[in-house]
Design a protein around this motif. Structure first.
Motif, PDB file in Angstrom:
ATOM      1  N   GLU A   1     -18.414  12.794 -15.246  1.00  0.00           N
ATOM      2  CA  GLU A   1     -19.609  12.237 -14.591  1.00  0.00           C
ATOM      3  C   GLU A   1     -19.582  10.710 -14.532  1.00  0.00           C
ATOM      4  O   GLU A   1     -20.607  10.099 -14.243  1.00  0.00           O
ATOM      5  CB  GLU A   1     -20.864  12.703 -15.340  1.00  0.00           C
ATOM      6  CG  GLU A   1     -21.103  14.200 -15.280  1.00  0.00           C
ATOM      7  CD  GLU A   1     -21.302  14.698 -13.849  1.00  0.00           C
ATOM      8  OE1 GLU A   1     -22.044  14.048 -13.083  1.00  0.00           O
ATOM      9  OE2 GLU A   1     -20.687  15.730 -13.501  1.00  0.00           O
TER      10      GLU A   1
ATOM     11  N   SER B   1     -18.016  10.928  -4.355  1.00  0.00           N
ATOM     12  CA  SER B   1     -19.450  10.642  -4.515  1.00  0.00           C
ATOM     13  C   SER B   1     -19.724   9.652  -5.638  1.00  0.00           C
ATOM     14  O   SER B   1     -20.749   8.964  -5.618  1.00  0.00           O
ATOM     15  CB  SER B   1     -20.218  11.947  -4.761  1.00  0.00           C
ATOM     16  OG  SER B   1     -19.783  12.569  -5.970  1.00  0.00           O
ATOM     17  N   ARG B   2     -18.835   9.583  -6.628  1.00  0.00           N
ATOM     18  CA  ARG B   2     -19.033   8.657  -7.747  1.00  0.00           C
ATOM     19  C   ARG B   2     -17.980   7.547  -7.748  1.00  0.00           C
ATOM     20  O   ARG B   2     -17.681   6.962  -8.781  1.00  0.00           O
ATOM     21  CB  ARG B   2     -19.010   9.420  -9.078  1.00  0.00           C
ATOM     22  CG  ARG B   2     -20.206  10.348  -9.270  1.00  0.00           C
ATOM     23  CD  ARG B   2     -20.218  10.990 -10.645  1.00  0.00           C
ATOM     24  NE  ARG B   2     -19.035  11.809 -10.877  1.00  0.00           N
ATOM     25  CZ  ARG B   2     -18.902  13.067 -10.454  1.00  0.00           C
ATOM     26  NH1 ARG B   2     -19.872  13.644  -9.778  1.00  0.00           N
ATOM     27  NH2 ARG B   2     -17.798  13.752 -10.693  1.00  0.00           N
TER      28      ARG B   2
ATOM     29  N   GLN C   1     -18.949   6.817 -13.346  1.00  0.00           N
ATOM     30  CA  GLN C   1     -18.972   6.081 -12.085  1.00  0.00           C
ATOM     31  C   GLN C   1     -17.732   5.195 -12.041  1.00  0.00           C
ATOM     32  O   GLN C   1     -17.418   4.505 -13.019  1.00  0.00           O
ATOM     33  CB  GLN C   1     -20.217   5.213 -12.000  1.00  0.00           C
ATOM     34  CG  GLN C   1     -20.324   4.382 -10.737  1.00  0.00           C
ATOM     35  CD  GLN C   1     -20.819   5.184  -9.549  1.00  0.00           C
ATOM     36  OE1 GLN C   1     -21.760   5.947  -9.683  1.00  0.00           O
ATOM     37  NE2 GLN C   1     -20.171   5.028  -8.407  1.00  0.00           N
TER      38      GLN C   1
END
Length: 648
Positions: free
Chosen positions: A28, A54-55, A30
């Motif tokens: 998860e 998406s990250r 970034q």
């Protein structure tokens, strides 16, 4: 609440970086990636298998530019990070000193500025620096990193002495990486942030394929050996070449980013010297995989380096810097062992991968103009063979190529089958062909059975029904593999099967030559000679551009002693094998389909095909599955439809 991890990363499109981004994509975090071109970076990462962006934020910049060439907005994005992975820099051991200093030292200073500002504003949790394993810093007996005010980049005095001991060439590439290491260590000490330095040894491709796109390092040795330009062993019994796969490096970096309270350290990524092959053993292993004679005599590295500097590079074809990663040193791995215990792993071991790494690099040198894989295809290993796989639904098609071919040559047929059926398609490289390692047993007369065993290892990976397709001698191999498997859920399609000797008198003659002589003749075939032989054998009109392209690829492949040797072994089998020795039972024949090109002037239709085998004739020659892929696929699909109808 746990702090969100935001990672600023350099080198994300490099050999280590791509694998790291791919693995980080499963978490998860970034990612803020410093790249020169966002469009190119996305394209490179997508081609490597990164699917979720998406990250991921890309900021455009350059390690060699002042302030990294960042806009104000992108600099603000970079300053949000709380973890830095600095793995950027060109992999080129022949870099000129000014260029190397601009990339590595300027990059180190500018990344350190960002680290300092992050630490001051909201705290830098962890700085992870990737530096080559020959760096002298971070060891028990390493030179002092000196005061923070010393002019970093000065290689005089003690530092030059230490670097010279650690690295016996004059590689500006390595010198500047070492200086960048020293600078960042100084900076971390001054500004009190946790620093982990990861020291990968010579990096090769990941498990299970060993695909090594970075052709420097061990690739230079392989290039010299396949050309017969390594007459001696560099170094000797005391020397070794430490290796690590890029997925292990990436796993280490990913684990370090997850450390909530890092203490820092220096982590050489290599196995213990006592557990690794010395140079004599390594060269022997590489020679066996490349199917060339291994040199017998060892020569000290300084002597080899001096000879190469004096003009030996023109003979060997590799720069003197290429032997810089061969060493006598025994590295301190205690910290790495403790880290790997926390990771639940052992020290990196690449012995199982080495045959696949060697075959992959040999393939890359054989086909230097190869393109990226078309969308949908991935390279992997199935059983003991390299393979191309297109995912799908239902029972897989497993396709085995013929002589002077590889899995890549069957891709058009694979694409057509996937488009028409949606089934998974597996294209395998026979042992010694394409990217598959050679067979261990090279005794005359064992090649065919060895190939059968290799194909069976592929079939063993599939529990359910299989549609097995073989072309040319690959059809004979597939037929015996099906027979020996004893399985009733395998259906077999034979495309122009070779079960007996060639019609052509010249081919029959040369196929009886000793292996070494036959391999030499094959390796000297020009594209024009391959094309002329194909035209004689086809006796039907084939699109000239398609035939010429195929001939160029075949000729390029045969320049590899490994690939030429694998072809020679099967040519021997074809000529010496009695036609009646391969036969099928009635039950097997009912699950078998044969397509025969009636214009094949090179080989005769097998005489002992069982009467229950379904047959179709086409007005083409021997290579019709390659040149007429759509029509071949249509016939195979129709066969399958009829088979399902008869079962119902």
């Amino acid at each position: 609440m746990a702090e969100k991890t935001i990672i600023l990363m350099t080198g994300s499109t490099g050999f280590i970086g791509k694998e790291t981004v791919k693995q980080l994509g499963q978490s998860e975090v970034q990612l803020v990636l410093l790249v020169r071109s966002e469009s190119k970076a996305r394209r490179v990462l997508k081609a490597y298998g990164v699917t979720d962006f998406s990250r991921i934020i890309c900021i455009q910049g350059d390690l060699s530019a002042p302030d990294l060439g960042l806009t104000k907005a992108d600099r603000e994005r970079a300053l949000q990070a709380n973890v830095i992975i600095h793995a950027g820099g060109t992999m080129d051991v022949t870099l000129q000193p000014k260029v190397a200093e601009q990339i590595f030292m300027n990059g180190a200073r500018e990344i350190a500025k960002l680290a300092e500002e992050i630490q001051r504003t909201h705290g830098l949790r962890h700085f992870i620096h990737v530096v080559g394993f020959m760096s002298p810093y971070g060891r028990k007996d390493s030179p002092s990193i000196s005061s923070v005010n010393e002019d970093v980049g000065d290689k005089s005095g003690r530092h030059k002495l230490w670097i010279s001991k650690a690295f016996h060439s004059e590689s500006a590439y390595e010198h500047m990486k070492f200086e960048a290491d020293r600078y960042i260590r100084q900076h971390a000490e001054q500004h009190l942030y946790a620093l982990s330095v990861v020291n990968p040894s010579t990096v090769v491709g990941p498990y299970p394929t060993g695909a090594t796109e970075q052709t420097g390092g061990i690739g230079m040795m392989i290039q010299a050996m396949r050309r017969g330009r390594m007459p001696v062993i560099p170094g000797g019994l005391q020397h070794w070449l430490p290796l690590v796969s890029n997925d292990v490096v990436a796993q280490t970096l990913v684990f370090l980013t997850r450390d909530s309270n890092p203490s820092g350290g220096t982590y050489p990524l290599l196995s213990r010297k006592s557990d690794s092959p010395d140079m004599k053993e390594l060269i022997r292993l590489l020679a066996a995989e490349l199917d060339v004679a291994a040199p017998r005599w060892s020569v000290p590295l300084p002597m080899i380096h001096a000879a190469m500097k004096a003009g030996g590079t023109k003979i060997s074809g590799i720069p003197p810097e290429s032997i810089a990663f061969i060493t006598k040193q025994d590295f301190e791995v205690q910290q790495t062992e403790r880290l790997f215990e926390r990771m639940g792993k052992r020290l990196p071991e690449v012995s199982e991968l080495l045959p696949y790494v060697t075959a992959d690099l040999d393939y890359r040198f054989s086909y230097p103009s190869q393109n990226d894989l078309p969308q949908g295809w991935t390279r992997t290993r199935v059983g003991v063979l390299a393979a191309l796989i297109h995912e799908g639904q239902g029972d897989p098609w497993v396709i085995v190529h013929g002589l002077m071919s590889s899995a890549d040559d069957m891709m058009a047929l694979g694409d057509a089958l996937w488009s028409m059926t949606g089934n998974p398609v597996w294209l395998v490289d026979l042992a010694g062909f394409g990217r598959s390692p050679v067979q261990r047993n090279k005794e005359r007369g064992t090649a065919f059975q060895g190939q059968v065993k290799a194909v069976r290892s592929v079939l063993n990976e599939i529990q359910g029904p299989v549609k097995l397709v073989g072309h040319s001698v690959g059809a004979a191999i597939a037929a015996v593999a099906m027979q020996e498997s004893g399985r009733e859920n395998i259906q077999l399609a034979m495309l122009q099967p070779i079960w007996g000797g060639a019609r052509d008198g010249m081919q029959r003659l040369v196929s009886r030559f000793p292996r070494r002589l036959l391999r030499g003749l094959l390796s000297r075939m020009t594209p024009q000679q391959v094309a002329a032989q194909l035209k004689r054998a086809e006796a039907s009109e084939t699109h000239s551009t398609m035939l010429e392209d195929y001939a160029k690829r075949a000729s390029s492949g045969l320049k590899s002693p490994r690939i030429a040797g694998a072809n020679a072994d099967l040519l021997h089998w074809i000529q010496s094998h009695p036609d009646h020795k391969i036969s099928q039972t009635s039950v097997e024949a009912q699950r078998t389909f044969m397509i025969w090109g009636i214009n094949d002037q090179g080989y005769t239709r097998p005489a002992n095909i069982h009467s229950s085998v379904q047959r179709v004739e086409v007005p083409y020659g021997h290579q019709f599955p390659v040149f007429y892929a759509e029509e071949t696929a249509s016939l195979l699909v129709n066969w399958q439809m009829k088979s399902r109808t008869s079962l119902n």
